[in-house]
Design an enzyme around this catalytic site. Structure first.
Site, PDB file in Angstrom:
ATOM      1  N   SER A  87     -11.828 -46.509  -5.495  1.00  0.00           N
ATOM      2  CA  SER A  87     -10.460 -47.080  -5.388  1.00  0.00           C
ATOM      3  C   SER A  87     -10.644 -47.631  -3.817  1.00  0.00           C
ATOM      4  CB  SER A  87      -9.354 -45.923  -5.536  1.00  0.00           C
ATOM      5  OG  SER A  87      -8.294 -46.813  -5.581  1.00  0.00           O
ATOM      6  N   ASP A 208      -8.655 -45.965 -16.888  1.00  0.00           N
ATOM      7  CA  ASP A 208      -8.086 -46.045 -15.911  1.00  0.00           C
ATOM      8  C   ASP A 208      -6.820 -46.771 -15.832  1.00  0.00           C
ATOM      9  OD1 ASP A 208      -7.367 -46.742 -12.886  1.00  0.00           O
ATOM     10  OD2 ASP A 208      -9.485 -47.616 -12.596  1.00  0.00           O
ATOM     11  N   HIS A 231      -9.016 -42.827 -13.195  1.00  0.00           N
ATOM     12  CA  HIS A 231      -9.254 -43.763 -12.058  1.00  0.00           C
ATOM     13  C   HIS A 231      -9.989 -42.817 -10.986  1.00  0.00           C
ATOM     14  CE1 HIS A 231      -8.377 -46.688  -8.976  1.00  0.00           C
ATOM     15  NE2 HIS A 231      -7.953 -45.637  -8.301  1.00  0.00           N
TER      16      HIS A 231
END
Length: 251
Positions: A87, A208, A231
């Site tokens: 991320s 995700d 995620h």
């Protein structure tokens, strides 16, 4: 600038960079697997975990964070390591490669590749979670509580040990730079993918809920679907994630 970090293993150096709202312990489930083949360094970003925040006059944008990470690694005598991130950490890994400070990048659900800047979004859950800190360890022993707290990021909250779940929520609540970094991240994009000259590997969790795979990625980059993962996939399937990181850092 000193970075807080955990280091173990031997072999080519692989630096791991956590997502927004977490700290270096988010990699705990994959460290032993990686350390069998890599010198693994899991770091805390500035303003998260044990690493001090940036100077108050500096905007904690992903490029600024990447610059401080590069400086901190240089203090440790580490230059041009393999870098992996999840991320926000994936975005910072890309920034390090753009600056010539990474040998390869493995980016899991990297932030910043969205088609347009996202704009501000207040974090409504943090004040509520802060009130729960005194009872957090006991609360996270409940599978139902872990599902409630982690379902947005993890596909299988029941696979997250209670202590790890409590540590993740605490890191999210206590990060002094969370709000500033979140605002800086959401107001920008990473637009220089085609300028990166090192090997690029992308991991895209199939479940995700936060970040979608872009329509276009650079020619020559490698994309892998992380099956049945959310995620933040390290607890969902440690072996699948470790294999991705080992393959990405073998270039």
């Amino acid at each position: 600038m000193s970075l807080a970090y955990d280091r173990q293993g031997s072999g080519p150096t692989l630096v791991l960079i956590h997502p927004l709202g977490a700290d270096r312990h988010v990699w705990r489930a994959v460290l032993d697997r990686l350390a069998a083949e890599r010198d693994v360094l899991a770091i805390d970003l500035p303003g998260f975990g044990g690493t001090p925040a940036l100077n108050g006059r500096a905007t904690p944008s992903p490029p600024a964070l990447a610059g401080r990470v590069a400086a901190g690694l240089a203090e440790l005598g580490i230059e041009h390591p393999h870098v992996a991130g999840n991320s926000l950490g994936g975005w910072i890994a890309l920034e390090l490669a753009l600056a010539g400070a990474a040998r390869s990048v493995t980016a899991i659900a990297p932030a910043g590749l969205w088609p347009r800047a996202l704009g501000p979004k207040p974090s409504l859950a943090r004040p509520f979670a802060r009130r729960l800190l005194p009872v957090l360890p006991a609360l996270m022993r409940s599978p139902a509580a872990r599902r409630l707290a982690l379902t947005g990021a993890v596909a299988h909250p029941d696979r997250v040990p209670a202590a790890d779940a409590a540590a993740l929520v605490r890191a999210y609540v206590e990060a002094p730079d969370f709000t500033a970094v979140n605002g800086a991240m959401r107001s920008a994009r990473f637009e220089q993918l085609d300028e990166i000259a090192v090997p690029l590997t992308f991991g895209w969790p199939s479940r995700d809920r936060l970040i979608a795979r872009p329509r276009q990625l650079p020619a020559g980059s490698r994309s892998v679907v992380l099956r049945d993962c959310g995620h933040v996939p390290m607890w969902d399937d440690p072996e699948q994630v470790a294999d991705l990181l080992l393959e990405g850092s073998a270039a």
